[in-house]
Design an enzyme around this catalytic site. Structure first.
Site, short mmCIF file in Angstrom:
data_model
loop_
_atom_site.label_atom_id
_atom_site.label_comp_id
_atom_site.label_asym_id
_atom_site.label_seq_id
_atom_site.Cartn_x
_atom_site.Cartn_y
_atom_site.Cartn_z
N TYR A 1 99.83 73.73 49.40
CA TYR A 1 99.99 74.02 47.97
C TYR A 1 98.74 73.64 47.17
CZ TYR A 1 102.32 69.29 47.71
OH TYR A 1 102.66 67.98 47.80
N LYS B 1 95.81 67.42 45.42
CA LYS B 1 95.39 67.89 46.75
C LYS B 1 94.32 68.98 46.61
CE LYS B 1 98.69 65.73 49.37
NZ LYS B 1 98.41 64.68 50.36
C1 HXC Z 1 110.15 61.39 37.84
C2 HXC Z 1 108.98 59.51 38.52
C3 HXC Z 1 109.65 59.53 39.79
C4 HXC Z 1 110.62 60.57 40.01
C5 HXC Z 1 108.27 57.86 39.75
N1 HXC Z 1 108.15 58.47 38.57
N2 HXC Z 1 109.17 58.48 40.53
N3 HXC Z 1 109.23 60.43 37.57
N4 HXC Z 1 110.81 61.48 39.02
N5 HXC Z 1 111.29 60.66 41.17
C6 HXC Z 1 107.32 58.06 37.46
C7 HXC Z 1 107.79 56.71 36.92
O1 HXC Z 1 108.87 56.87 36.04
C8 HXC Z 1 106.53 56.22 36.21
O2 HXC Z 1 106.37 56.85 34.98
C9 HXC Z 1 105.42 56.73 37.11
O3 HXC Z 1 105.98 57.81 37.89
C10 HXC Z 1 104.89 55.67 38.01
O4 HXC Z 1 105.96 55.16 38.78
P1 HXC Z 1 105.85 53.74 39.50
O5 HXC Z 1 107.03 53.62 40.39
O6 HXC Z 1 105.59 52.67 38.52
O7 HXC Z 1 104.50 53.93 40.31
P2 HXC Z 1 104.06 53.35 41.69
O8 HXC Z 1 104.79 52.12 42.06
O9 HXC Z 1 102.60 53.32 41.66
O10 HXC Z 1 104.58 54.49 42.70
C11 HXC Z 1 103.86 55.65 42.90
C12 HXC Z 1 104.80 56.78 43.27
C13 HXC Z 1 105.69 56.36 44.46
C14 HXC Z 1 104.02 58.01 43.60
C15 HXC Z 1 105.68 57.09 42.08
O11 HXC Z 1 106.65 57.36 44.77
C16 HXC Z 1 104.92 56.06 45.70
O12 HXC Z 1 104.11 55.15 45.75
N6 HXC Z 1 105.13 56.79 46.76
C17 HXC Z 1 104.39 56.59 48.02
C18 HXC Z 1 105.12 57.20 49.15
C19 HXC Z 1 105.30 58.67 48.98
O13 HXC Z 1 105.63 59.18 47.92
N7 HXC Z 1 105.14 59.38 50.07
C20 HXC Z 1 105.44 60.77 50.10
C21 HXC Z 1 104.23 61.52 50.28
S1 HXC Z 1 104.66 63.05 50.96
P3 HXC Z 1 106.85 56.19 33.56
O14 HXC Z 1 106.40 57.18 32.54
O15 HXC Z 1 108.34 56.06 33.64
O16 HXC Z 1 106.15 54.86 33.46
C22 HXC Z 1 103.53 64.13 50.53
C23 HXC Z 1 103.66 65.40 51.31
C24 HXC Z 1 103.21 66.58 50.57
O17 HXC Z 1 102.72 63.91 49.69
C25 HXC Z 1 103.15 67.85 51.40
C26 HXC Z 1 104.41 68.44 51.87
C27 HXC Z 1 104.28 69.82 52.50
#
Ligand code: HXC
Length: 272
Positions: A154, A169
């Site tokens: 994407y 990305k």
């Molecule tokens: C809406 C969301 C949310 C959700 C977080 N936020 N999750 N908004 N829906 N489900 C918002 C929060 O409300 C906050 O905004 C802001 O994002 C930051 O959230 P935090 O939790 O404080 O941030 P942090 O702890 O740094 O976490 C980062 C993250 C988290 C991206 C949100 O999910 C993470 O670290 N994930 C790592 C693991 C991961 O996601 N792996 C999957 C990758 S797979 P506000 O405004 O409320 O402060 C991938 C594959 C792609 O990428 C390709 C597939 C084909």
């Protein structure tokens, strides 16, 4: 190393050191394990020390060596310290895998600036900080190397629901193509791998959390299955290795035909 060297012979990456961000789980862990199996010393970086330690323990169980360096790739100083720790422990550095990512599904119109920033900071800024730090080290040492970034298709076709990740990305792909040219004279190659849906806990939780969502994703893959992390690792190792020594600025997609497989006029894939 000769191009004939067998993959995973245990010697292909002998004594080489690679940083793998997001190395505590999923695709990053699989790449770290495969690198170790091929003779390298992986340095796994990520935010959760326990997960990194688990990866190291899995590698040490096979008699190989690895190092865990808790790091938030959003912090450029922490990234510089990561490179220093890798060199301090193993005496050399040969490359990098930009694998750390963050993602969640939300309509772009409802995404908060902080949510946008969180994903773009990890994926795009983090990949740049790591690439910059590793490339600077390689230049100082007068040594070539290989940098691989894990993206998604994407990056070029976009994807409703993950505007933050798609934009980030796409930025990593543009960074790769740009720096592939800038760094080629130094013998530093940069490439990307674009996996389709891959069977990992992180992607599953973020992108297909319910059985219905999972079935929908599966239905979009002509090959009819998710990728195994080890399959992504195989492609990653090829791109990092000397077998790909003239390959730079490229992206290999391994997605079971997903992004090409738009079936607008009904089902047109073969049945058994
Ligand atoms: C809406 C969301 C949310 C959700 C977080 N936020 N999750 N908004 N829906 N489900 C918002 C929060 O409300 C906050 O905004 C802001 O994002 C930051 O959230 P935090 O939790 O404080 O941030 P942090 O702890 O740094 O976490 C980062 C993250 C988290 C991206 C949100 O999910 C993470 O670290 N994930 C790592 C693991 C991961 O996601 N792996 C999957 C990758 S797979 P506000 O405004 O409320 O402060 C991938 C594959 C792609 O990428 C390709 C597939 C084909």
């Amino acid at each position: 190393m000769s191009p004939e060297t067998a993959p995973h012979s245990g010697a292909e990456f002998a004594d080489r050191t690679y940083i793998v961000t997001g190395g505590g789980s999923g695709i990053g862990r699989a790449i770290a394990l495969a690198l170790a199996e091929a003779g390298a010393r992986p340095v796994v970086a990520g935010r959760t020390p326990e997960r990194l330690d688990e990866t190291v323990a899995l590698i040490e169980k096979t008699g190989r060596s690895a190092l865990a360096v808790p790091t938030d790739v959003r912090d450029p100083q922490a990234v510089d310290a990561l490179v220093a720790a890798a060199v301090d422990r193993y005496g050399r550095l040969d490359g990098l895998v930009n694998n750390a990512a963050g993602n969640f599904v939300v309509p772009g119109i409802d995404l908060s600036p902080n949510g946008w920033r969180a994903v773009v900071d990890i994926v795009l800024n983090g990949s740049y900080y790591c690439t910059r730090a590793v490339a600077r080290h390689l230049r100082e040492e007068g040594r070539g190397g290989s940098i691989l970034s894990v993206i998604a298709s994407y990056a070029w076709h976009g994807h409703p629901g993950t505007v933050h990740s798609a934009a980030a990305k796409a930025g990593v792909l543009a960074m790769t193509r740009t720096l592939a040219v800038e760094l080629a004279p130094l013998g530093i190659r940069l490439n990307c791998v674009a996996p389709g849906p891959t069977e990992t806990d992180g992607a599953g939780a973020a992108l297909w959390a319910t059985p219905e969502a999972r079935a929908g994703v599966l239905a979009s893959v002509p090959a009819g299955r998710f990728a195994a992390p080890s399959e992504v690792a195989d492609t990653a190792l090829f791109l990092l290795s000397d077998r790909a020594s003239y390959l730079t600025g490229e992206c290999l997609t391994l997605d079971g035909g997903q992004w090409l497989g738009k079936q607008i006029y009904g089902r047109t894939t073969a049945t058994a």
